[in-house]
Design a protein around this motif. Structure first.
Motif, short mmCIF file in Angstrom:
data_model
loop_
_atom_site.label_atom_id
_atom_site.label_comp_id
_atom_site.label_asym_id
_atom_site.label_seq_id
_atom_site.Cartn_x
_atom_site.Cartn_y
_atom_site.Cartn_z
N ASP A 88 -5.97 -3.87 -11.38
CA ASP A 88 -5.45 -5.17 -10.95
C ASP A 88 -4.06 -4.83 -10.31
O ASP A 88 -3.10 -4.62 -10.83
CB ASP A 88 -5.41 -6.32 -11.81
CG ASP A 88 -5.14 -7.46 -11.29
OD1 ASP A 88 -5.19 -7.74 -10.08
OD2 ASP A 88 -4.66 -8.43 -12.06
N THR A 89 -3.89 -4.99 -9.02
CA THR A 89 -2.44 -4.73 -8.42
C THR A 89 -2.17 -6.15 -7.83
O THR A 89 -2.98 -7.09 -7.18
CB THR A 89 -2.63 -3.68 -7.19
OG1 THR A 89 -3.45 -4.35 -6.36
CG2 THR A 89 -3.41 -2.40 -7.69
N PRO A 90 -0.71 -6.06 -7.81
CA PRO A 90 -0.21 -7.40 -7.36
C PRO A 90 -0.43 -7.60 -5.53
O PRO A 90 -0.78 -6.21 -5.24
CB PRO A 90 1.47 -7.40 -7.56
CG PRO A 90 1.58 -5.77 -7.90
CD PRO A 90 0.30 -5.27 -8.35
N GLY A 91 -0.08 -8.75 -5.01
CA GLY A 91 -0.03 -8.62 -3.66
C GLY A 91 1.07 -8.43 -2.70
O GLY A 91 0.75 -8.47 -1.40
N VAL A 93 4.25 -7.67 -0.49
CA VAL A 93 4.34 -6.44 0.32
C VAL A 93 5.25 -5.34 -0.31
O VAL A 93 4.79 -4.12 -0.20
CB VAL A 93 4.94 -7.04 1.64
CG1 VAL A 93 5.26 -5.55 2.46
CG2 VAL A 93 4.11 -7.96 2.56
N GLN A 94 6.12 -5.76 -0.98
CA GLN A 94 6.90 -4.73 -1.71
C GLN A 94 6.28 -4.10 -2.83
O GLN A 94 6.92 -2.95 -3.17
CB GLN A 94 8.46 -5.47 -2.14
CG GLN A 94 8.12 -6.50 -3.36
CD GLN A 94 7.90 -7.92 -2.78
OE1 GLN A 94 7.52 -7.98 -1.87
NE2 GLN A 94 8.87 -8.69 -3.56
N TYR A 95 5.23 -4.30 -3.31
CA TYR A 95 4.23 -3.71 -4.43
C TYR A 95 3.31 -3.03 -3.71
O TYR A 95 2.10 -2.66 -4.47
CB TYR A 95 3.89 -4.80 -5.57
CG TYR A 95 5.07 -5.14 -6.43
CD1 TYR A 95 5.92 -4.33 -6.68
CD2 TYR A 95 5.43 -6.63 -6.16
CE1 TYR A 95 6.95 -4.85 -7.51
CE2 TYR A 95 6.43 -7.12 -7.17
CZ TYR A 95 7.32 -6.22 -7.76
OH TYR A 95 8.29 -6.77 -8.33
N THR A 96 3.11 -2.84 -2.48
CA THR A 96 2.06 -1.98 -1.94
C THR A 96 1.97 -0.77 -2.51
O THR A 96 0.83 -0.05 -2.62
CB THR A 96 2.40 -1.63 -0.32
OG1 THR A 96 2.45 -2.90 0.33
CG2 THR A 96 1.29 -0.82 0.30
N ARG A 97 2.95 -0.19 -3.48
CA ARG A 97 2.89 1.08 -3.90
C ARG A 97 1.82 0.96 -5.11
O ARG A 97 1.29 1.87 -5.73
CB ARG A 97 4.49 1.32 -4.63
CG ARG A 97 4.95 0.30 -5.30
CD ARG A 97 6.49 0.54 -5.53
NE ARG A 97 7.08 -0.85 -6.24
CZ ARG A 97 8.31 -0.88 -6.44
NH1 ARG A 97 9.31 0.03 -6.02
NH2 ARG A 97 8.82 -2.07 -6.79
N ASN A 98 1.75 -0.26 -5.60
CA ASN A 98 0.81 -0.49 -6.75
C ASN A 98 -0.60 -0.34 -6.22
O ASN A 98 -1.52 0.23 -7.07
CB ASN A 98 1.03 -1.74 -7.42
CG ASN A 98 2.17 -2.25 -8.14
OD1 ASN A 98 3.35 -2.19 -7.40
ND2 ASN A 98 2.32 -2.37 -9.41
N THR A 99 -0.78 -0.28 -5.08
CA THR A 99 -1.91 -0.03 -4.30
C THR A 99 -2.60 1.25 -4.43
O THR A 99 -3.36 1.65 -4.76
CB THR A 99 -2.17 -0.94 -3.20
OG1 THR A 99 -2.11 -2.09 -3.04
CG2 THR A 99 -3.72 -0.66 -2.59
N VAL A 100 -1.41 1.92 -4.19
CA VAL A 100 -1.70 3.54 -4.49
C VAL A 100 -2.01 3.82 -5.59
O VAL A 100 -2.94 4.75 -5.97
CB VAL A 100 -0.26 4.33 -3.96
CG1 VAL A 100 -0.37 5.76 -3.85
CG2 VAL A 100 0.02 3.93 -2.11
N THR A 101 -1.23 3.45 -6.62
CA THR A 101 -1.32 3.69 -8.13
C THR A 101 -2.75 3.44 -8.41
O THR A 101 -3.82 4.18 -9.09
CB THR A 101 -0.61 2.98 -8.86
OG1 THR A 101 0.69 3.31 -8.58
CG2 THR A 101 -0.75 3.36 -10.37
#
Length: 420
Positions: A88-91, A93-101
């Motif tokens: 589950d990743t946050p939405g 923009v500054q946490y787009t890196r979480n989508t990578v993870t």
């Protein structure tokens, strides 16, 4: 034994992702009674007549988005047909890196959009990242369909727009499914909705239960980054020399011929030790200690690979970087590159292209990469590294770029990837 599906969620802020994840946990009876009681009480305090299922996950989400942690939150649930690990990743923009993870090990991603807003910039950005990471299947959950009166035309317009975008990113027909859902009311999440008689496809959960699971993306040729050299030097084990770590890909058995990189030394596996005793075979994800037939000079950071199908050893890399820092990347920058268990100094030789995920076009020779930019970069390494193409072996085809001054992670890198 039921199969396992690893999936990730992605989407823009306020698209209802927390509620959808909470709904999946609730409908699969993966919520403890005391958790549900706490959510029910909190919902009553807010003046709600039904439990606010987003509260099942929003506590940790708030912590992440306040900068307390940037880790992806993993949820575990199961049905009689299949077990699930959900990243589950946050939405924001500054946490787009979480989508990578979160997407780095996913076999499927659920991408949410708000039916009132449609496909947004962040939707296209997330889809591009998912395609770049090689996530083989996507589900577009068109959420809050109740707030547009369960309008079929609205759903079809969003689904068609996203399907066209996904095809441009390389997704073939049959790998992308669009589902109209209302996470709040449960429409088409676990049960079909009477409010969408025009939708004849599977519910979200039905699709997750039955979608074909691709082979493990890490099930490639044997790769074993050495994390620690074990030498007890005791009377009981005077000559013990074991190499401990986690198998990054493939399987290994006693008697297998291996090569130690970057040195190129060859030997055979004599024994596979674990805390519970020796094994006759070990596979991807297992933590083991290997004993080799020859006394070789091996240290942390070396890579043990199957002989005959080993990685390329090189001191020059061309890779795609997902830039994760507010500090821009410019040619000539000196960075650290962490690959497996080895970290080396590196120089950014050239930024040859930047990918525009909104227009699906490439900008040649940009001056820099900014936060959330995706670009092709050439790097020169102070020491040679054994690397695979990401498409062949993700664990040994990926690396991190680190700031040598403060140790911050600057980028995630994928060796040999190209823009779609």
């Amino acid at each position: 034994m039921s199969s396992l599906l690893r999936l990730a969620t992605a989407g823009s802020v306020d698209d209802g992702k927390s509620t959808l994840v909470g709904r999946l946990l609730y409908d699969t009876k993966s919520v403890l009674a005391d958790q549900l009681d706490a959510v029910t009480r909190a919902s009553v305090d807010k003046g709600l007549s039904t439990p606010d299922l987003s509260l099942l996950v929003d506590g940790l989400r708030s912590e992440r988005e306040q900068g307390i942690t940037i880790d992806v939150a993993y949820r575990y649930f199961a049905t009689p047909k299949r077990s699930f690990v959900l990243a589950d990743t946050p939405g924001h923009v500054q946490y787009t890196r979480n989508t990578v993870t979160g997407a780095s090990t996913a076999q499927l991603a659920v991408l949410l959009v708000d039916a009132r807003k449609g496909v947004l910039e962040q939707t296209r950005r997330h889809a591009a990242v998912l395609a770049l990471l090689g996530v083989p299947r996507l589900v577009l959950a068109v959420n809050k369909i109740d707030l547009v009166g369960y309008d079929e035309a609205v759903f079809e317009a969003i689904a068609n727009e996203f399907s066209t975008h996904a095809r441009s990113l390389g997704y073939a027909d049959g790998t992308v499914l669009s589902v109209p859902v209302s996470a709040l009311h449960g429409d088409n999440v676990a049960q079909p909705s009477a409010s969408t008689p025009w939708y004849t496809g599977p519910t979200l959960l039905e699709h997750l239960e039955n979608v074909p699971v691709a082979p493990d993306p890490h099930d490639a040729a044997f790769r074993f980054p050495v994390q620690y050299v074990i030498r007890p030097r005791t009377a009981e084990y005077p000559d013990y020399r074991g190499y401990a770590g986690q198998i990054a890909a493939g399987t290994v058995r006693p008697g297998d011929e291996v090569v130690v990189l970057p040195q190129g030394l060859r030997s055979t596996v004599e024994r596979i030790d674990t805390a519970d005793g020796p094994l006759e075979e070990a596979g991807s994800g297992e933590s083991v200690t290997l004993l080799l037939a020859d006394d070789l000079d091996i240290a942390r950071g070396d890579l043990i690979a199957v002989a005959g199908d080993q990685p390329v050893v090189t001191d020059e890399l061309t890779a795609v970087l997902c830039w994760l820092s507010s500090k821009p990347l410019v040619p000539g920058a000196r960075v650290l590159l962490k690959h497996g268990t080895r970290t080396v100094q590196a120089l950014v030789d050239e930024i040859s292209a930047r990918f525009d995920e909104q227009t699906l076009s490439s900008v040649d020779s940009p001056d820099s990469l900014a936060l959330n930019d995706i670009g092709t970069v050439s790097l020169r390494l102070a020491e040679p590294l054994p690397v695979d193409d990401y498409g062949k072996s993700p664990r040994t085809g990926a690396f991190l770029v680190i700031d040598p001054k403060d140790g911050d992670t600057l980028a995630a890198g994928l060796v040999g990837k190209r823009f779609t």
